[in-house]
Write an enzyme that holds these catalytic residues in place. Sequence first.
Site, mmCIF file in Angstrom:
data_model
loop_
_atom_site.group_PDB
_atom_site.id
_atom_site.type_symbol
_atom_site.label_atom_id
_atom_site.label_comp_id
_atom_site.label_asym_id
_atom_site.label_seq_id
_atom_site.Cartn_x
_atom_site.Cartn_y
_atom_site.Cartn_z
ATOM 1 N N GLY A 149 -19.331 -32.503 15.135
ATOM 2 C CA GLY A 149 -20.584 -33.106 14.688
ATOM 3 C C GLY A 149 -21.657 -32.026 14.758
ATOM 4 O O GLY A 149 -21.750 -31.304 15.754
ATOM 5 N N ALA A 150 -22.453 -31.919 13.684
ATOM 6 C CA ALA A 150 -23.347 -30.768 13.537
ATOM 7 C C ALA A 150 -24.272 -30.527 14.748
ATOM 8 O O ALA A 150 -24.251 -29.436 15.342
ATOM 9 C CB ALA A 150 -24.142 -30.917 12.243
ATOM 10 N N ARG A 184 -17.056 -22.394 13.317
ATOM 11 C CA ARG A 184 -17.075 -23.321 12.179
ATOM 12 C C ARG A 184 -18.225 -22.913 11.247
ATOM 13 O O ARG A 184 -19.343 -22.675 11.716
ATOM 14 C CB ARG A 184 -17.248 -24.774 12.656
ATOM 15 C CG ARG A 184 -16.116 -25.229 13.582
ATOM 16 C CD ARG A 184 -16.117 -26.729 13.769
ATOM 17 N NE ARG A 184 -15.693 -27.428 12.567
ATOM 18 C CZ ARG A 184 -15.820 -28.745 12.395
ATOM 19 N NH1 ARG A 184 -16.387 -29.494 13.323
ATOM 20 N NH2 ARG A 184 -15.403 -29.315 11.277
ATOM 21 N N GLN A 214 -12.515 -39.422 11.827
ATOM 22 C CA GLN A 214 -13.676 -39.551 12.714
ATOM 23 C C GLN A 214 -14.270 -40.953 12.658
ATOM 24 O O GLN A 214 -14.884 -41.423 13.618
ATOM 25 C CB GLN A 214 -14.761 -38.523 12.341
ATOM 26 C CG GLN A 214 -14.411 -37.083 12.662
ATOM 27 C CD GLN A 214 -13.745 -36.379 11.494
ATOM 28 O OE1 GLN A 214 -13.131 -37.000 10.644
ATOM 29 N NE2 GLN A 214 -13.866 -35.062 11.458
ATOM 30 N N ASP A 233 -24.332 -32.084 7.612
ATOM 31 C CA ASP A 233 -24.009 -30.827 8.304
ATOM 32 C C ASP A 233 -24.931 -29.690 7.897
ATOM 33 O O ASP A 233 -25.144 -28.750 8.654
ATOM 34 C CB ASP A 233 -22.550 -30.438 8.046
ATOM 35 C CG ASP A 233 -21.642 -31.346 8.843
ATOM 36 O OD1 ASP A 233 -21.321 -32.447 8.350
ATOM 37 O OD2 ASP A 233 -21.304 -30.983 9.987
ATOM 38 N N ASN A 236 -21.777 -32.820 3.927
ATOM 39 C CA ASN A 236 -21.344 -33.707 5.008
ATOM 40 C C ASN A 236 -19.823 -33.853 4.881
ATOM 41 O O ASN A 236 -19.194 -33.290 3.982
ATOM 42 C CB ASN A 236 -22.062 -35.058 4.929
ATOM 43 C CG ASN A 236 -21.861 -35.890 6.181
ATOM 44 O OD1 ASN A 236 -22.077 -35.406 7.295
ATOM 45 N ND2 ASN A 236 -21.438 -37.137 6.035
HETATM 46 O O1 MRU Z 1 -15.767 -32.063 11.164
HETATM 47 P P1 MRU Z 1 -16.812 -32.797 11.945
HETATM 48 O O2 MRU Z 1 -16.268 -33.986 12.676
HETATM 49 O O3 MRU Z 1 -17.612 -31.887 12.830
HETATM 50 O O4 MRU Z 1 -17.808 -33.350 10.837
HETATM 51 C C1 MRU Z 1 -18.889 -34.141 11.233
HETATM 52 C C2 MRU Z 1 -19.695 -34.662 10.114
HETATM 53 O O5 MRU Z 1 -19.453 -34.404 8.961
HETATM 54 C C3 MRU Z 1 -20.904 -35.480 10.498
HETATM 55 O O6 MRU Z 1 -21.145 -36.487 9.561
HETATM 56 C C4 MRU Z 1 -22.118 -34.548 10.557
HETATM 57 O O7 MRU Z 1 -21.838 -33.432 11.367
HETATM 58 C C5 MRU Z 1 -23.321 -35.218 11.042
HETATM 59 S S1 MRU Z 1 -23.260 -35.504 12.762
HETATM 60 C C6 MRU Z 1 -24.718 -36.184 13.275
#
Ligand code: MRU
Length: 338
Positions: free
Chosen positions: A46-47, A88, A195, A236, A246
């Site tokens: 998550g970002a 990442r 997720q 993201d 995203n």
């Molecule tokens: O690969 P991830 O689980 O890190 O991806 C997360 C997302 O795409 C979320 O929607 C995004 O980071 C927003 S989190 C507040």
Amino acid sequence: MITPIRWEADRLLLLDQTLLPVEERVREYTRWRDVAESIRSLVVRGAPAIGCAAAFGVALAARESRARDGETLLADLEEAFKGLAATRPTAVNLFWALDRMRAVASAHQALPVPALQLRLLGEAQAILEEDLAANHALGAHGADLVPEGARILTHCNAGALATAGYGTAVGVIRAAHERGKVALVWVDETRPVMQGSRLTAWEMVKEGIPHKLISDVAAGFVMKRGEVDLVVTGADRIAANGDTANKIGTYSVAVLARHHGVPFYVAAPFSTIDASIPSGAAIPIEERDASEVRGMGGRQTAPAESPVYNPAFDVTPAELITGIITERGIFRPPYSFT
Ligand code: MRU
């Protein structure tokens, strides 16, 4: 309250998100390299959450260093900055947090090493606290948009787990639920890493928020039946023109929402806006391992020989986004964040 990240005494504690919803296990970190690995392997994801974790990674790197002066400490930190930045590529919050830590390190390099180490830990803690506050603020702004009895669809997990706490898209849902406005949350399961089903549904259960889990491919059908009043997702990286990266599948949901006349909102803190990128075309998209698509939960669901394309994110063009909900209020097209 769900706390995915916290500092205790001399260590970073992360709730291992790869084990949810089956097991709630907290892992302890005292070395920056292990924090980098936790980001790469999605223990923390998550970002905003990976930005916070990376900031604590830098604080740990400062504690690991044997430097006796600020200049040497800064030189030692370079390896950690590089290693954490290489985990990442898509979420800009990671680079934003590292830049902030680097700026503090260089501004205070004249301090004695123990004081500089403490200063860096303080900055990581500030990043964490500010993110939590931003989520409460954007949640309140977003809840104003939610109609009474709303049926809200969300994709991936932009919840407490993806942030310092409370969440962005799920923060909006939480705030609207606290006001008694939420009739139902449609939770997209979010193939291939799930997720939505593993993490967002877990948060909904914990909070007692009425929800139904759907396979990603069911989203169009529930919209066609008139059972979705609005969509809200996280982000993201948001480019200067509002184009938004995203989780993979978000773009498909936005296209479906436009076709069915359903408002599509993005919720994110300002740390997710990358003003240096004019449009979504310049956002780097992470590609992940083929095994995520060839199987599920350790079970093979495709021929091992089948070639795979596995982008982890997509970009939703600004013209499909009804509004971007931030801690500073709601932005509408044409987007300008200054
Ligand atoms: O690969 P991830 O689980 O890190 O991806 C997360 C997302 O795409 C979320 O929607 C995004 O980071 C927003 S989190 C507040």
